[in-house]
Motif scaffolding. Sequence first.
Motif, PDB file in Angstrom:
ATOM      1  N   GLU A  12     -53.431 -31.111 -47.174  1.00  0.00           N
ATOM      2  CA  GLU A  12     -52.731 -31.090 -48.463  1.00  0.00           C
ATOM      3  C   GLU A  12     -52.536 -29.668 -48.976  1.00  0.00           C
ATOM      4  O   GLU A  12     -51.808 -29.457 -49.936  1.00  0.00           O
ATOM      5  N   ASP A  13     -53.185 -28.710 -48.343  1.00  0.00           N
ATOM      6  CA  ASP A  13     -53.097 -27.320 -48.782  1.00  0.00           C
ATOM      7  C   ASP A  13     -51.696 -26.758 -48.554  1.00  0.00           C
ATOM      8  O   ASP A  13     -51.015 -27.123 -47.589  1.00  0.00           O
ATOM      9  N   ASP A  55     -42.260 -36.362 -50.988  1.00  0.00           N
ATOM     10  CA  ASP A  55     -43.657 -36.765 -50.895  1.00  0.00           C
ATOM     11  C   ASP A  55     -43.909 -37.112 -49.440  1.00  0.00           C
ATOM     12  O   ASP A  55     -43.160 -37.892 -48.847  1.00  0.00           O
ATOM     13  N   GLU A  57     -46.776 -38.764 -46.921  1.00  0.00           N
ATOM     14  CA  GLU A  57     -48.034 -39.504 -46.815  1.00  0.00           C
ATOM     15  C   GLU A  57     -48.479 -39.449 -45.370  1.00  0.00           C
ATOM     16  O   GLU A  57     -47.664 -39.569 -44.458  1.00  0.00           O
ATOM     17  N   ARG A  86     -48.205 -30.294 -43.546  1.00  0.00           N
ATOM     18  CA  ARG A  86     -48.665 -30.560 -44.907  1.00  0.00           C
ATOM     19  C   ARG A  86     -48.283 -31.974 -45.333  1.00  0.00           C
ATOM     20  O   ARG A  86     -47.280 -32.530 -44.878  1.00  0.00           O
ATOM     21  N   TYR A  87     -49.081 -32.558 -46.225  1.00  0.00           N
ATOM     22  CA  TYR A  87     -48.711 -33.816 -46.863  1.00  0.00           C
ATOM     23  C   TYR A  87     -48.970 -33.672 -48.360  1.00  0.00           C
ATOM     24  O   TYR A  87     -49.537 -32.684 -48.809  1.00  0.00           O
ATOM     25  N   GLY A  88     -48.500 -34.651 -49.127  1.00  0.00           N
ATOM     26  CA  GLY A  88     -48.587 -34.585 -50.581  1.00  0.00           C
ATOM     27  C   GLY A  88     -47.207 -34.357 -51.164  1.00  0.00           C
ATOM     28  O   GLY A  88     -46.188 -34.594 -50.517  1.00  0.00           O
ATOM     29  N   THR A  89     -47.167 -33.890 -52.392  1.00  0.00           N
ATOM     30  CA  THR A  89     -45.911 -33.640 -53.089  1.00  0.00           C
ATOM     31  C   THR A  89     -45.458 -32.212 -52.821  1.00  0.00           C
ATOM     32  O   THR A  89     -46.209 -31.268 -53.081  1.00  0.00           O
TER      33      THR A  89
END
Length: 142
Positions: A12-13, A55, A57, A86-89
């Motif tokens: 997520e970083d 986004d 996931e 990377r994942y997340g917003t």
Amino acid sequence: MSAAGVVSRVTEDALDAEVSQAVEDAVAAPECGAVVTFRGVVRDVDDDRGVTGLDYEAHPDATEVLRRCVDAVAAETGLRVAAVHRYGTLAIGDVALVASASAGHRREAFEACSLLVERIKAEVPIWKRQHFTDGVSEWVGL
């Protein structure tokens, strides 16, 4: 585990210059005259539609699958490769993927990096939801 295996992961970083350098460092070697790095960047348009962000996931096994892709491409090409996804917003301009390959010559490094990116896109269980300027959101590649 190789340095490429340690750096290769799903996180997520933010994928900033430090992460890009770590990926390149994981594949660098004195005998390698070419290091090719790909950074996949969130763009503001897709199929002529304005995009406001994404986004991503990731399945809990995504890092394991990504590392298998790295290991497979390394075994197939005989080259050093590494990647971080990377994942997340993510916002427009954020980096979603950093992939690197090194070789004695540029052609092999470019080909291995391309193969790695395509393998990651095809096999790693990460799903993308795009948010468009018209307020609609869509999952991509499901």
